[in-house]
Design a protein around this motif. Sequence first.
Motif: not given
Ligand SMILES: [Zn+2]
Length: 531
Positions: A38-39, A147, A282, A286, A330, A469
Amino acid sequence: MLTAVVLACALSPGSPPVFHLPSPAPPRPRLVVVITVDQLRPDYLVRWRPQLTGGFSTLLADGAVFTNAFQDHGVTETAPGHSTVLSGRWPAHTGIVRNAEGVLDSTTRLLRVAGPGASPRRFRGTALFDWLQAADTTSRALSVSRKDRAAILPIGRAKAQVYWYQSGAFTTSRYYTDTLPIWVQTFNALRVPQQAAGTRWTLLRADSLYHEPDSAPWENGGRGVAFPHALPADSAGAAAAFIGVPQMDSLTLAFALAGVEALRLGRRGPTDLLAVSLSTTDAIGHAFGPDSREIHDQVLRLDDYLQWFLQRLFDRVGRQNVAVVLTADHGVTPFPESSRQQGHPDARWVSLDTLVRAANAQLTRLGGADTTKRWLEFDMGVLFFQDNGRLAATGANLDSALTALAARIRAVPGVARVDRPADLVRVDSAEDPIARRWLHLVAGDSRVAMVVTLRPFDAWGVPLGNAQHGQPSDLDTHVPLILWGRGILAGTYDQRVNTVDIAPTLARLLGLSPFSLLDGRVLKEALEPPR
Ligand SMILES: [Zn+2]
């Protein structure tokens, strides 16, 4: 079977006919492992390449590495991104267009822990595991993540073994089952996150190997910006905060391995699927941003964890029986404060809250209707109608109101463009990647009033918010894509490809027939030709 064998006959004068039996089809992988980080921005794997000696290094050195791969859609969030990876389709076709319309489902409660119910109820069409099961009903899939959306969406709607982390334990929802298997209960009983109470996250390597500043005032909401980062001293607090430290990824991988063992994935005959989505990059991205010492350390630690994970998979299943995909849902945009120091002096936070509130008030006046009604909702660049049928029925001149609103939004500093859906379909999608990415998200969606694109280094939000994002920029859409294992041609590939190409490519590798209409293509250039 003789009737199925095609005999090639080569005749030459004076010699007897020679018959060539075709070589048998190459053995297929017994375990396909799809790792979504993630990310994870692809430049991390370039920037810190000399320090990567673990799992990332294995995949980079021996895999097919696509350097120009994209989640080629707007609203580059976790749910839409994960919906593309094993479906082969854009969010416009999977139906998962934003996190807020991802997997939350109050009718399917979690097992044993409190938390939001979740299911793939909104996901449309099929995914790789459906095609695998159609070919062999005994194939199994295990999907795990911190998640819910990242565990659920790679599997589509199938009722497989799907687990995610909630309130200190791995669980699932009643969409999948009514009881947690013994192996999940046994793993949870270790209480690893709770036992970590009071521990500190320190740098993995010597300080001198990290060139990023440790303390930037915009990090982490302005609090706790420097190493070491301590988990709360109480076990419940540690279990909640555990999602923000690298060990969460290690725990997720250990849980995946426990599942591989319990379900005997890759060791029974049919090809099985293991999807793992790792969420800590992620969380740390963040909080601290893509140029922080924290994200650097997270990537180094993840490299180690992946090495440990892959080695154990190889030990159990056999290295030659495993195929691996590595990608991301992403990228991420730096904090505007950081970008301003790095050659983008105009980078800024942008909020449309005041304009959207005013537009809702105006529409209420025009429609003469319920004053508590919110007619328009703005989320990650998309302005959604909440109730356009009812609004149209009031006789309000909606079109002129929206035209005026679009003009006001265009005037907001930081906004690069505003498009109505009808404008998007008129563009040349090869020449206009932004319009193309929005179309891959909103094509045919009658709830969309307009889409708003920021300049690349701007971000939605306010100062001291998270790094963000979600935009259709290259920063947010560019992701790693690596294929590794038997049947894959190692090398570096610079052509543009997309995450929707992963599912058709795996289908070809496994000899499967997808039975949805796919948006992606087979990455034939990275597959060994049929013998
Ligand atoms: Zn995120």
